[in-house]
Design a protein around this motif. Structure first.
Motif, PDB file in Angstrom:
ATOM      1  N   ASP A  64       0.831  -1.196   0.000  1.00  0.00           N
ATOM      2  CA  ASP A  64       0.000   0.000   0.000  1.00  0.00           C
ATOM      3  C   ASP A  64       0.870   1.253   0.000  1.00  0.00           C
ATOM      4  O   ASP A  64       0.593   2.225  -0.702  1.00  0.00           O
ATOM      5  CB  ASP A  64      -0.920  -0.019   1.221  1.00  0.00           C
ATOM      6  N   ALA A  65       1.939   1.223   0.786  1.00  0.00           N
ATOM      7  CA  ALA A  65       2.846   2.378   0.862  1.00  0.00           C
ATOM      8  C   ALA A  65       3.579   2.583  -0.456  1.00  0.00           C
ATOM      9  O   ALA A  65       3.870   3.699  -0.861  1.00  0.00           O
ATOM     10  CB  ALA A  65       3.851   2.171   1.993  1.00  0.00           C
ATOM     11  N   GLY A 110       2.509   1.756  -3.524  1.00  0.00           N
ATOM     12  CA  GLY A 110       1.722   2.054  -4.707  1.00  0.00           C
ATOM     13  C   GLY A 110       1.860   0.911  -5.689  1.00  0.00           C
ATOM     14  O   GLY A 110       2.411  -0.137  -5.372  1.00  0.00           O
ATOM     15  N   GLU A 111       1.371   1.124  -6.889  1.00  0.00           N
ATOM     16  CA  GLU A 111       1.337   0.033  -7.859  1.00  0.00           C
ATOM     17  C   GLU A 111       2.747  -0.431  -8.231  1.00  0.00           C
ATOM     18  O   GLU A 111       3.551   0.338  -8.740  1.00  0.00           O
ATOM     19  CB  GLU A 111       0.602   0.487  -9.107  1.00  0.00           C
TER      20      GLU A 111
END
Lengths: 128, 351
Positions: free
Chosen positions: A36-37, A39-40
């Protein structure tokens, strides 16, 4: 994976990596918090089968559009398998960090190291 | 840490916020790739209120800006827009800027957020000999960019008149607020940039988002501009390099006698040892700013291109290696990656 999730059957390292221990082998990956931190994820540089990993040391890198992050080994051992599917589908690390997003399988060298890892409850509370 | 007038909107939309040039800015909402694709296919909206604005007014306004800006300001009509750099005497680039002529003796220059204070000081320090006032207007304006193939249609529906064409500007009332609409952008897509009073920003943002504009953050702003090889000050432009080696000779008109013109003319005659070039990575790997180029040079901008689905970037390389088609090697944190020098832009419509 939209909702934060920290499966109970895994062990967790403070650098946001998990281990699923099965006998003398373990599967490693990064936690929901880490993906989540980040990103993709657009790129995961697969380490080599046969390489040794040491508990608490970085063994690979995972990249998002904006940043590169080190991936840390929760336990020590020798890499016996890498998730080749990630070469074409690195986003599996975001979509299914504990399943299809697994990174490597390792033959463990010291099962006692498990004692220094956190369980799901301890890891989740360490995040707040 | 400063906030823009749209801070609450970003937080409410779940944006990941990050400090940038002293402002808390949204890096991404849904995701950099999603936002990037939305701008390429449809329409995205960016809060760029962190950027600075300087107004120049007075009988000598044009003459003054001729001295300060590299391009020929006489060629900007009322309602026109122009890109230029601002240089030191030794041609070191201080900033890259857009200037709009609002009236015969009245100009608006948009500065990069990180350079605003320095640009203002530099302009003021040199204004003494000119009958012109240099006004810091950064706090008077919020700024939005609406970009993408559907951008003009979306904004047009909310506007009280036709939108200005590319490289032009005009005052319009949009979504109930009077503002300066500019036919400019930083994405390589068609679209407009809006300069409006901060109090109106939230209502205008809401109207645009409701009409279908996808909120897009600084992350997508960077991938979009890099795909079309637009410069980013601090990466591709800096005080230690001049416009010729940065590939910006086209916006320098030495005959206007701007500060740095002599050094720029010299660099045109004796080309610098390095040149800024765009590149694509062959195969795996993403080059990042600071990665050395084997044989000389370094990556100034690097990312993963959502449209090309590979590592791309720009690098200063030795002049001998600067021809499109040249194979170069980039040291990415200890692993040598193969890359190829290309022509601008790296991304083209229809590719």
């Amino acid at each position: 994976m939209r909702q934060a999730s920290y499966p109970d059957d895994l062990l967790y390292h403070s650098e946001h990596d998990w281990a699923r221990v099965e006998g003398e082998e373990a599967t490693f990956g990064i936690t929901w918090y880490a993906q989540d931190a980040l990103g993709e994820v657009v790129y995961f540089d697969l380490p080599k089968v046969g390489a040794t990993v040491s508990s608490g040391e970085a063994y690979a890198e995972v990249e998002s559009v904006k940043a590169v992050s080190d991936v840390y080994a929760p336990l020590s051992g020798e890499i016996v398998a890498v998730n080749d599917a990630l070469a074409d589908q690195p986003e599996a690390i975001n979509e299914d960090p504990y399943g299809n997003g697994w990174l490597v399988k390792v033959k463990l060298s010291d099962l006692a190291e498990r004692d220094s890892l956190m369980d799901a409850a301890a890891y989740e509370s360490s995040l707040t | 840490m400063r906030s823009t007038p749209l801070h609450d909107r970003h937080v409410a939309a779940g944006a990941r916020m990050m400090p940038f040039a002293g402002f808390e800015m949204p890096v991404q909402y849904r995701g950099i790739r999603e936002e990037h694709i939305a701008v390429r296919r449809s329409v995205g909206i960016f809060d760029v209120s962190h950027m600075g604005q300087v107004e120049t007014r007075g009988p000598d306004a044009e003459r003054f800006l001729q001295r300060m800006l590299s391009n020929d300001v006489r060629r900007v009509p009322e309602g026109g827009a122009q890109y230029s750099v601002m240089c030191r005497e030794d041609a070191g680039v201080l900033d890259d800027l857009f200037t709009y002529r609002l009236a015969e003796n009245h100009f608006l220059t948009v500065t990069n957020a990180a350079n605003h204070e320095r640009d203002l000081g530099w302009l003021r320090d040199h204004a003494g000999d000119f009958d012109a006032d240099v006004l810091d207007c950064a706090d008077r304006y919020a700024m939005l960019a609406v970009q993408g193939p559907q951008a003009r249609k979306l904004v047009g529906r909310l506007a009280d008149g036709a939108l200005p064409p590319r490289m032009h500007c005009c005052e319009r009332t949009v979504a109930g607020a009077t503002m300066l609409v500019c036919g400019t952008g930083y994405t390589g897509e068609d679209g407009v940039e809006l300069l409006l009073t901060p109090d109106a920003a939230e209502d205008v943002w809401d109207a645009m988002v409701q009409a279908g504009a996808e909120p897009a953050g600084l992350g997508a702003r960077d991938t979009l501009r890099l795909e079309v090889c637009f410069h980013l000050y601090g990466n591709d432009l800096c005080e230690d390099r001049g416009p010729i080696e940065a590939g910006l000779g086209w916006c320098c008109k030495e005959e206007t006698g701007f500060i740095g013109a002599a050094a720029v003319a010299e660099a045109r005659n004796s080309p610098p040892a390095e040149r800024l070039v765009p590149f694509v990575v062959e195969g795996a790997g993403i080059a990042r700013p600071g990665n050395p180029v084997v044989g000389g040079g370094e990556v100034s901008s690097g990312t993963f291109s959502p449209c090309l689905r590979r590592g791309i970037g720009m690098a200063y390389v030795s002049a001998q290696a600067s021809e499109p088609g040249t194979a170069i090697e980039i040291d990415v944190r200890g692993t040598i990656r193969q890359a190829t020098v290309e022509r601008k832009p790296l991304y083209r419509k229809g590719s």
